[in-house]
Scaffold this active site. Structure first.
Site, PDB file in Angstrom:
ATOM      1  N   TRP A 102       7.562  17.297  31.671  1.00 25.20           N
ATOM      2  CA  TRP A 102       7.263  16.868  30.305  1.00 25.20           C
ATOM      3  C   TRP A 102       7.661  17.932  29.295  1.00 25.20           C
ATOM      4  CZ3 TRP A 102       7.214  12.018  30.487  1.00 25.20           C
ATOM      5  CH2 TRP A 102       6.694  11.346  31.611  1.00 25.20           C
ATOM      6  N   ASP A 174       1.187  19.940  23.962  1.00 27.11           N
ATOM      7  CA  ASP A 174       0.952  18.655  24.619  1.00 27.11           C
ATOM      8  C   ASP A 174      -0.292  18.826  25.485  1.00 27.11           C
ATOM      9  OD1 ASP A 174       0.923  16.422  26.248  1.00 27.11           O
ATOM     10  OD2 ASP A 174       3.003  16.606  26.908  1.00 27.11           O
ATOM     11  N   LYS A 198      -5.024   9.320  29.882  1.00 26.84           N
ATOM     12  CA  LYS A 198      -5.551  10.113  30.984  1.00 26.84           C
ATOM     13  C   LYS A 198      -7.042  10.385  30.767  1.00 26.84           C
ATOM     14  CE  LYS A 198      -0.873  11.605  31.369  1.00 26.84           C
ATOM     15  NZ  LYS A 198      -0.389  11.186  32.663  1.00 26.84           N
TER      16      LYS A 198
END
Lengths: 362, 362
Positions: A102, A174, A198
């Protein structure tokens, strides 16, 4: 069939109390005679849900007043473009730490809009650690410095006491896979984003915390919907927001608050993950893949060292009601994602199953 | 309190059967032991939901095989940028018909990326009609020709037999507020998009039907997430899609199919709207604001001609369980949005209330 223990990396388990409340309110929210899905986003009922979600998130995260909170669409992947389009606009430089897929995707997308530089990477050891950083290698004139705080696939994290020292360069984070799981000092960041799916709610919502001085400097080419200013000006209602997802986030925030807030979640998550890591550290069959000091509290990858045995484990665990334990293909083996909503009983069930599996497969 | 009749322009009423099913499946979808919100988007269960949603939408809309179907985020407002970024790439020209706020916003955003021209507008009469079009004024070398098929705020629509004749220039359509309500020939269009939150599901999903030859020509600056190619290549799973919203869309598609499909919905919507328009045409107090030939089947604006009386009507209607009848500020008065999920009983209740109100306020 009853509810399973769901170790999915995302979308992932939500607190059962949240799902029960959502089900109970599905046809008639708070006496309005309609579902939250059916409400105008300009209605009083939804405006209150949105304001509550924002206030709760601010409180839980300890967001200072010089930050805006936005609930947007498009996931982290859209943030990968919004961040450079909005922030890479003074010197056009940004520094990145590559700690997994990511971070790499964010780095690559930024490179399409400016001078993105990787200051460090842990690709050499399959991202099984967080690189030691030397602030002397950071560019002092960068528009921002970017990290992925918790690396879902590899199970590593930047601890709150191990954040890069970026000085006046805004630190962009992030936090999709460890938001609300552990206390981070928001004032150390310029921007924190987190996909909801999540630790916060369903896929389709991304929560952005942005320091006010970083808003309003987007590149000319920036699509209106990708300009943070658009959403700050309209308080996340420039167009119809993902209302139902925001409502579920609000219920999750209520739940986190009822658990005692993020500090209480942190204590609980440390206890849960320590139990699992301790088991792994002492197991003859299973081994964690991450160096101890950088271990995630949320995502715990582990292997037996034997692919056939790994596959057998995943299959038999599933049959025992322990779902989604297969590891990411780049790491192999297994991964247990134990987000906020995973109860201790789920971790205990996993450990007991591992013990049984060890005995049966000696 | 029971369920109300919800005349909201969007987000708006959903079929009660859909909400009941969603509530029943909230904690355990199809024996998986988890909510759809908790499922990995790569799981077998969610992959089936996505494939079913796509197949049902294809079937209901009669989508030819040379089109792709995508479920994206960001709403119509993101499409306003995606369309020029992806399609305005040969001559950089696009023609627009300005039939209301949404067409205008699409036109303005396109103008940031190329040569956008308004070939006609009904702004002169508060968008109360669809302009008569002269194909001679259309640019033959335009990359596309853009219309908003149904104008939510103003209650007008391009009828299926009144679409612009654009020849080889792809016709691009915003069908957000009348998707699945009436039969349109998809093969006449290059791209059709629809935000889910009116006739299809919750806010946070936008369904895009795009002719395959229009994919793959995006401008270099296009953010990865705003490139149709990205989503075509990954079958709407480049990143985590808005899974729960797609699931609700799938339930709505099941429901539309059970009603007899789009042709049956069209017959029903024509009957519903005709009843309301007939009443308005014969009322001494209430008047529709749109010319008869361009009237929407979905959004029915009407006024008394007296602002105080309008306000009184909206207030008393709400007290009677008829919600969200206030008109948009640019039109004033009232607006009844009677999407697919609005039963005839809702329209009857509205007409009966209007009759009573007329009598009481002579």
């Amino acid at each position: 069939m009853e509810r399973v223990y769901n170790f999915s990396a995302g979308p992932s388990a939500l607190p059962v109390e949240v799902l029960e409340k959502a089900a109970a309110e599905m046809l008639n929210y708070g006496g309005t005679g309609m579902s939250v899905m059916e409400m105008s986003h300009r209605s009083a009922a939804f405006s209150e849900i949105l304001a509550d979600a924002k206030a709760l998130y601010k409180e839980l995260m300890g967001v200072p007043d010089n930050y805006d909170i936005l609930f947007l669409q498009g996931g982290g992947s859209t943030q990968f473009a919004m961040i450079p389009l909005n922030l890479m606009t003074k010197t056009g430089k940004a520094d990145f730490v590559i700690t997994g897929n990511w971070a790499k995707k964010a780095f690559q997308e930024a490179g399409r809009y400016g001078d993105a530089q990787a200051v460090a990477s842990s690709a050499d050891k399959t991202f099984s650690y967080i690189p030691k950083l030397d602030a002397a290698t950071f560019r002092k004139d960068a528009d921002y410095f970017y990290i992925c705080v918790n690396n879902t696939i590899y199970g590593t994290r930047f601890r709150p006491d191990n954040l890069p020292e970026t000085g006046d360069v805004p630190l962009i984070a992030d936090m999709s896979s460890n938001i609300l799981s552990e206390v981070y000092d928001v004032s150390k960041f310029g921007l924190i984003f987190a996909g909801a799916q999540k630790n916060m709610g369903p896929a389709g919502v991304v929560a952005v915390i942005i320091r006010k001085d970083l808003v309003g400097h987007a590149m000319d080419m920036t699509p209106t919907m990708l300009n943070y200013q658009t959403h700050v000006d309209a308080d996340s209602c420039y167009n119809t927001p993902p209302c139902y997802g925001i409502y579920i986030c609000k219920l999750v925030y209520d739940w986190v608050k009822a658990q005692g807030g993020v500090a209480a979640m942190e204590a609980f998550n440390k206890e849960k993950s320590a139990k699992l890591y301790d088991f792994l550290d002492n197991s003859a069959m299973f081994k964690g893949t991450v160096v101890p000091e950088d271990r995630s509290l949320m995502n715990v990858p582990f292997v037996t060292g034997n692919e056939e045995l790994d596959a057998k484990f995943v299959k038999e665990a599933k049959a025992a009601g322990l779902e989604n334990l297969k590891g990411h293909r780049t790491v192999g083996g297994m991964r247990a994602s134990i987000y906020n909503a995973m109860p201790m009983a789920g971790v205990d069930a996993l450990i007991n199953f591992m013990k049984k599996f060890e005995t049966e497969n000696k």
